[in-house]
Design a protein around this motif. Sequence first.
Motif, PDB file in Angstrom:
ATOM      1  N   UNK A   5       2.433 -39.255 -39.469  1.00  0.00           N
ATOM      2  CA  UNK A   5       1.064 -39.724 -39.354  1.00  0.00           C
ATOM      3  C   UNK A   5       0.886 -40.465 -38.029  1.00  0.00           C
ATOM      4  N   UNK A   6      -0.011 -39.964 -37.171  1.00  0.00           N
ATOM      5  CA  UNK A   6      -0.211 -40.529 -35.835  1.00  0.00           C
ATOM      6  C   UNK A   6      -0.644 -41.999 -35.887  1.00  0.00           C
ATOM      7  N   UNK A   7      -1.419 -42.357 -36.914  1.00  0.00           N
ATOM      8  CA  UNK A   7      -1.938 -43.725 -37.032  1.00  0.00           C
ATOM      9  C   UNK A   7      -0.826 -44.752 -37.210  1.00  0.00           C
ATOM     10  N   UNK A   8       0.336 -44.329 -37.692  1.00  0.00           N
ATOM     11  CA  UNK A   8       1.462 -45.254 -37.918  1.00  0.00           C
ATOM     12  C   UNK A   8       2.235 -45.561 -36.646  1.00  0.00           C
ATOM     13  N   UNK A   9       2.011 -44.790 -35.586  1.00  0.00           N
ATOM     14  CA  UNK A   9       2.827 -44.891 -34.377  1.00  0.00           C
ATOM     15  C   UNK A   9       2.037 -45.562 -33.268  1.00  0.00           C
ATOM     16  N   UNK A  10       2.633 -46.566 -32.651  1.00  0.00           N
ATOM     17  CA  UNK A  10       1.979 -47.294 -31.560  1.00  0.00           C
ATOM     18  C   UNK A  10       2.873 -47.259 -30.321  1.00  0.00           C
ATOM     19  N   UNK A  39      -1.908 -34.736 -30.396  1.00  0.00           N
ATOM     20  CA  UNK A  39      -3.307 -35.159 -30.516  1.00  0.00           C
ATOM     21  C   UNK A  39      -3.806 -35.184 -31.950  1.00  0.00           C
ATOM     22  N   UNK A  40      -3.239 -34.337 -32.816  1.00  0.00           N
ATOM     23  CA  UNK A  40      -3.720 -34.279 -34.198  1.00  0.00           C
ATOM     24  C   UNK A  40      -3.288 -35.521 -34.975  1.00  0.00           C
ATOM     25  N   UNK A  41      -4.016 -35.813 -36.050  1.00  0.00           N
ATOM     26  CA  UNK A  41      -3.753 -37.016 -36.853  1.00  0.00           C
ATOM     27  C   UNK A  41      -2.438 -36.929 -37.611  1.00  0.00           C
ATOM     28  N   UNK A  42      -2.045 -35.710 -37.997  1.00  0.00           N
ATOM     29  CA  UNK A  42      -0.812 -35.503 -38.758  1.00  0.00           C
ATOM     30  C   UNK A  42      -0.078 -34.285 -38.214  1.00  0.00           C
ATOM     31  N   UNK A  43       1.243 -34.292 -38.369  1.00  0.00           N
ATOM     32  CA  UNK A  43       2.031 -33.113 -38.021  1.00  0.00           C
ATOM     33  C   UNK A  43       3.204 -33.045 -38.993  1.00  0.00           C
ATOM     34  N   UNK A  44       3.415 -31.877 -39.633  1.00  0.00           N
ATOM     35  CA  UNK A  44       4.454 -31.790 -40.669  1.00  0.00           C
ATOM     36  C   UNK A  44       5.871 -32.049 -40.165  1.00  0.00           C
ATOM     37  N   UNK A  45       6.144 -31.794 -38.874  1.00  0.00           N
ATOM     38  CA  UNK A  45       7.491 -31.998 -38.330  1.00  0.00           C
ATOM     39  C   UNK A  45       7.641 -33.341 -37.627  1.00  0.00           C
ATOM     40  N   UNK A  46       6.581 -34.145 -37.604  1.00  0.00           N
ATOM     41  CA  UNK A  46       6.616 -35.438 -36.936  1.00  0.00           C
ATOM     42  C   UNK A  46       5.772 -35.429 -35.680  1.00  0.00           C
ATOM     43  N   UNK A  47       5.212 -36.570 -35.338  1.00  0.00           N
ATOM     44  CA  UNK A  47       4.381 -36.725 -34.147  1.00  0.00           C
ATOM     45  C   UNK A  47       5.282 -36.700 -32.920  1.00  0.00           C
ATOM     46  N   UNK A  48       4.895 -35.917 -31.907  1.00  0.00           N
ATOM     47  CA  UNK A  48       5.695 -35.814 -30.679  1.00  0.00           C
ATOM     48  C   UNK A  48       5.359 -36.976 -29.753  1.00  0.00           C
TER      49      UNK A  48
END
Length: 67
Positions: A5-10, A39-48
């Motif tokens: 989840x992109x929102x969890x990463x800062x 750029x997407x809010x979620x990614x199944x393999x993890x945010x790059x």
Amino acid sequence: MQGNNRANIKVGATVSVVLKKDQGSGALTQGVVQRILTNSANHPHGIKVRLEDGQVGRVKVIHGDGH
């Protein structure tokens, strides 16, 4: 915390990522987020993300938010 989840990463957060070269083994590399590349809010393999040392990988574990 999981890195899907992109929102969890800062920027500035300490994370463990799987680098492209380590996808087969699943080996984790720890570092500090310099830039979020997905750029997407979620990614199944993890945010790059790009780490401060220049390595790029997908976030598997978030250790701290950097604040």
